[in-house]
Design an enzyme around this catalytic site. Sequence first.
Site, PDB file in Angstrom:
ATOM      1  N   THR A 174       0.832  -1.219   0.000  1.00 14.40           N
ATOM      2  CA  THR A 174       0.000   0.000   0.000  1.00 14.40           C
ATOM      3  C   THR A 174       0.864   1.266   0.000  1.00 14.40           C
ATOM      4  O   THR A 174       0.346   2.360  -0.229  1.00 14.40           O
ATOM      5  CB  THR A 174      -0.944   0.059   1.231  1.00 14.40           C
ATOM      6  OG1 THR A 174      -0.148  -0.091   2.422  1.00 14.40           O
ATOM      7  CG2 THR A 174      -1.990  -1.030   1.191  1.00 14.40           C
ATOM      8  N   TYR A 185      -8.840  -6.519  10.189  1.00 16.10           N
ATOM      9  CA  TYR A 185      -7.886  -5.545  10.726  1.00 16.10           C
ATOM     10  C   TYR A 185      -7.909  -5.558  12.255  1.00 16.10           C
ATOM     11  O   TYR A 185      -6.861  -5.634  12.898  1.00 16.10           O
ATOM     12  CB  TYR A 185      -8.274  -4.174  10.191  1.00 16.10           C
ATOM     13  CG  TYR A 185      -7.329  -3.042  10.523  1.00 16.10           C
ATOM     14  CD1 TYR A 185      -6.017  -3.034  10.054  1.00 16.10           C
ATOM     15  CD2 TYR A 185      -7.771  -1.942  11.260  1.00 16.10           C
ATOM     16  CE1 TYR A 185      -5.165  -1.963  10.322  1.00 16.10           C
ATOM     17  CE2 TYR A 185      -6.929  -0.871  11.524  1.00 16.10           C
ATOM     18  CZ  TYR A 185      -5.630  -0.877  11.056  1.00 16.10           C
ATOM     19  OH  TYR A 185      -4.797   0.181  11.326  1.00 16.10           O
ATOM     20  N   ARG A 199      -9.943   6.655   2.942  1.00 16.14           N
ATOM     21  CA  ARG A 199     -10.201   7.205   4.285  1.00 16.14           C
ATOM     22  C   ARG A 199     -11.038   8.475   4.143  1.00 16.14           C
ATOM     23  O   ARG A 199     -11.051   9.126   3.096  1.00 16.14           O
ATOM     24  CB  ARG A 199      -8.882   7.509   4.998  1.00 16.14           C
ATOM     25  CG  ARG A 199      -8.147   6.227   5.370  1.00 16.14           C
ATOM     26  CD  ARG A 199      -6.953   6.496   6.271  1.00 16.14           C
ATOM     27  NE  ARG A 199      -5.719   6.285   5.586  1.00 16.14           N
ATOM     28  CZ  ARG A 199      -4.609   5.792   6.156  1.00 16.14           C
ATOM     29  NH1 ARG A 199      -4.591   5.437   7.413  1.00 16.14           N
ATOM     30  NH2 ARG A 199      -3.514   5.645   5.459  1.00 16.14           N
TER      31      ARG A 199
HETATM   32  P1  NAD Z   1       0.106   2.881   4.897  1.00 22.98           P
HETATM   33  O1  NAD Z   1      -0.666   1.856   4.135  1.00 22.98           O
HETATM   34  O2  NAD Z   1       0.334   4.200   4.257  1.00 22.98           O
HETATM   35  O3  NAD Z   1       1.510   2.271   5.350  1.00 22.98           O
HETATM   36  C1  NAD Z   1       1.719   0.915   5.636  1.00 22.98           C
HETATM   37  C2  NAD Z   1       3.017   0.496   4.964  1.00 22.98           C
HETATM   38  O4  NAD Z   1       3.291  -0.875   5.300  1.00 22.98           O
HETATM   39  C3  NAD Z   1       2.938   0.563   3.438  1.00 22.98           C
HETATM   40  O5  NAD Z   1       4.067   1.232   2.929  1.00 22.98           O
HETATM   41  C4  NAD Z   1       2.904  -0.900   3.017  1.00 22.98           C
HETATM   42  O6  NAD Z   1       3.436  -1.106   1.720  1.00 22.98           O
HETATM   43  C5  NAD Z   1       3.717  -1.551   4.129  1.00 22.98           C
HETATM   44  N1  NAD Z   1       3.430  -2.978   4.319  1.00 22.98           N
HETATM   45  C6  NAD Z   1       2.225  -3.558   4.499  1.00 22.98           C
HETATM   46  N2  NAD Z   1       2.351  -4.888   4.645  1.00 22.98           N
HETATM   47  C7  NAD Z   1       3.683  -5.160   4.562  1.00 22.98           C
HETATM   48  C8  NAD Z   1       4.451  -6.354   4.636  1.00 22.98           C
HETATM   49  N3  NAD Z   1       3.881  -7.553   4.807  1.00 22.98           N
HETATM   50  N4  NAD Z   1       5.796  -6.282   4.507  1.00 22.98           N
HETATM   51  C9  NAD Z   1       6.403  -5.066   4.324  1.00 22.98           C
HETATM   52  N5  NAD Z   1       5.724  -3.903   4.235  1.00 22.98           N
HETATM   53  C10 NAD Z   1       4.381  -3.948   4.355  1.00 22.98           C
HETATM   54  O7  NAD Z   1      -0.647   3.076   6.300  1.00 22.98           O
HETATM   55  P2  NAD Z   1      -0.344   4.098   7.484  1.00 22.98           P
HETATM   56  O8  NAD Z   1      -1.548   4.923   7.690  1.00 22.98           O
HETATM   57  O9  NAD Z   1       0.953   4.756   7.285  1.00 22.98           O
HETATM   58  O10 NAD Z   1      -0.269   3.094   8.726  1.00 22.98           O
HETATM   59  C11 NAD Z   1       0.956   2.635   9.252  1.00 22.98           C
HETATM   60  C12 NAD Z   1       0.702   1.783  10.478  1.00 22.98           C
HETATM   61  O11 NAD Z   1       0.024   2.547  11.463  1.00 22.98           O
HETATM   62  C13 NAD Z   1      -0.172   0.559  10.210  1.00 22.98           C
HETATM   63  O12 NAD Z   1       0.299  -0.505  10.996  1.00 22.98           O
HETATM   64  C14 NAD Z   1      -1.532   0.998  10.696  1.00 22.98           C
HETATM   65  O13 NAD Z   1      -2.319  -0.095  11.087  1.00 22.98           O
HETATM   66  C15 NAD Z   1      -1.165   1.892  11.868  1.00 22.98           C
HETATM   67  N6  NAD Z   1      -2.221   2.870  12.167  1.00 22.98           N
HETATM   68  C16 NAD Z   1      -2.465   3.907  11.318  1.00 22.98           C
HETATM   69  C17 NAD Z   1      -3.462   4.822  11.639  1.00 22.98           C
HETATM   70  C18 NAD Z   1      -3.780   6.006  10.737  1.00 22.98           C
HETATM   71  O14 NAD Z   1      -4.759   6.695  11.004  1.00 22.98           O
HETATM   72  N7  NAD Z   1      -3.012   6.298   9.721  1.00 22.98           N
HETATM   73  C19 NAD Z   1      -4.197   4.683  12.818  1.00 22.98           C
HETATM   74  C20 NAD Z   1      -3.923   3.588  13.642  1.00 22.98           C
HETATM   75  C21 NAD Z   1      -2.920   2.706  13.311  1.00 22.98           C
HETATM   76  N1  UDP Z   2     -16.706   7.724   5.636  1.00 20.66           N
HETATM   77  C1  UDP Z   2     -17.659   8.416   4.907  1.00 20.66           C
HETATM   78  N2  UDP Z   2     -17.428   8.614   3.582  1.00 20.66           N
HETATM   79  C2  UDP Z   2     -16.283   8.205   2.948  1.00 20.66           C
HETATM   80  C3  UDP Z   2     -15.308   7.515   3.711  1.00 20.66           C
HETATM   81  C4  UDP Z   2     -15.561   7.278   5.061  1.00 20.66           C
HETATM   82  O1  UDP Z   2     -18.706   8.807   5.428  1.00 20.66           O
HETATM   83  O2  UDP Z   2     -16.149   8.441   1.733  1.00 20.66           O
HETATM   84  C5  UDP Z   2     -16.961   7.486   7.068  1.00 20.66           C
HETATM   85  C6  UDP Z   2     -16.827   6.024   7.488  1.00 20.66           C
HETATM   86  O3  UDP Z   2     -18.069   5.364   7.298  1.00 20.66           O
HETATM   87  C7  UDP Z   2     -16.453   6.159   8.954  1.00 20.66           C
HETATM   88  C8  UDP Z   2     -15.663   7.456   9.014  1.00 20.66           C
HETATM   89  O4  UDP Z   2     -15.970   8.166   7.809  1.00 20.66           O
HETATM   90  O5  UDP Z   2     -17.609   6.305   9.744  1.00 20.66           O
HETATM   91  C9  UDP Z   2     -14.158   7.249   9.111  1.00 20.66           C
HETATM   92  O6  UDP Z   2     -13.777   6.397   8.056  1.00 20.66           O
HETATM   93  P1  UDP Z   2     -12.238   6.018   7.814  1.00 20.66           P
HETATM   94  O7  UDP Z   2     -12.230   4.888   6.832  1.00 20.66           O
HETATM   95  O8  UDP Z   2     -11.463   7.237   7.481  1.00 20.66           O
HETATM   96  O9  UDP Z   2     -11.719   5.554   9.250  1.00 20.66           O
HETATM   97  P2  UDP Z   2     -12.198   4.385  10.237  1.00 20.66           P
HETATM   98  O10 UDP Z   2     -13.636   4.070   9.981  1.00 20.66           O
HETATM   99  O11 UDP Z   2     -11.306   3.231   9.939  1.00 20.66           O
HETATM  100  O12 UDP Z   2     -12.001   4.947  11.590  1.00 20.66           O
END
Ligand code: NAD
Ligand code: UDP
Length: 317
Positions: free
Chosen positions: A35, A145, A186
């Site tokens: 991703t 997830y 998102r």
């Molecule tokens: P993202 O998808 O942008 O980044 C994830 C990265 O991990 C990507 O570069 C992807 O290619 C790499 N990856 C996935 N599976 C892999 C594997 N098997 N081997 C090697 N690389 C792999 O997502 P992000 O938003 O940057 O999230 C990063 C981390 O933070 C994730 O673990 C996610 O669950 C956690 N997280 C993010 C949020 C948020 O709001 N962004 C919130 C809570 C937790």
């Molecule tokens: N959501 C929405 N329209 C969109 C994308 C998301 O209304 O086009 C809503 C979704 O149903 C959720 C909230 O926004 O209630 C946050 O979604 P997101 O996927 O960003 O985060 P998560 O649900 O994983 O917290």
Amino acid sequence: MRVLISGAAGFLGSNLTDLILADGYEVIGVDNFITGKRENLAHLSSNPRFKLIEHEVIQPLKIDGAIDRVFHLASPATTVGYYKNQIATLKANSFGTCNMLDLALEKSARFLVASTSEIYGEAAKSPQPETYWGFVNPIGLRSIYDEAKRFSETCTMAYHRERGADTRIIRMFNTYGPRMDPHDGRVVTTFIRQALTHQPITVYGDGTQARSLCYVSDTLSGLRLAMDSDFHEPINVGNPDLVTIVQLAREILELIPDSKSKIAFATKPDYDPRILKPDLMRARQVLGWKPTISRKEGLSNLIEDFRNRGVGVSPAR
Ligand code: NAD
Ligand code: UDP
């Protein structure tokens, strides 16, 4: 210090890489690009303190030399990302977490795992403290997830208790900011992309479900403080400023006044949590941390980042 970051090509991983390099440390980024994007790391191609290893973390990883810290972020992280990559998500947070923990143990490195507020599921209380165990349907679509991250936490605590691994668990709430993929599905990215391209803003359900959105620099400062702390149990990191999804749509439209978009209500997906809001008492007490960036400032930064990357900008004639 030599720091390994799995998921370094992702949104959070690439921003964390920049932060740790700015601290003067060496970074080894690990990613399989499922991703993430190479362009997130392109600016580091000639940085002698950065090395990129293309590797699938569900396979064991061997590294020459010392490693002092391991941040394990590798995992698809969006509903679009993990519905498309269901088994890969489960493996990244199970085999992947074990492999990164084995590496940390071998190198006597500190380990931090990126967990999520989604482990709380359809929470029966709000805000959610770390002591709340969550409410997740183990076979619901989101469980891919949610359960993967719950296992990842369990695994981390098992390595800590049984093998003495020096571990930290951060439960991040929805985080946003520059380098997010405009098509990741998102809510923040979707609404901004839709507003900049004059498309309908797709609010799912009646839009009364609520999220608290934390700006990337705030989340990452929490992660860095946690790595420096000696606390092994989970810590919430997020912004408690709750906003309903329909209100978020209105705020984004206000920040893009030339947008011709209108709100269009669409079907809400199953198992969509009603409220995700962090209880930050532990983050305050253990890390002395609290978020500082307002939603208005953070959203404005992301809108500018999207414009700079050509989202919604008409091609030059
Ligand atoms: P993202 O998808 O942008 O980044 C994830 C990265 O991990 C990507 O570069 C992807 O290619 C790499 N990856 C996935 N599976 C892999 C594997 N098997 N081997 C090697 N690389 C792999 O997502 P992000 O938003 O940057 O999230 C990063 C981390 O933070 C994730 O673990 C996610 O669950 C956690 N997280 C993010 C949020 C948020 O709001 N962004 C919130 C809570 C937790
Ligand atoms: N959501 C929405 N329209 C969109 C994308 C998301 O209304 O086009 C809503 C979704 O149903 C959720 C909230 O926004 O209630 C946050 O979604 P997101 O996927 O960003 O985060 P998560 O649900 O994983 O917290």
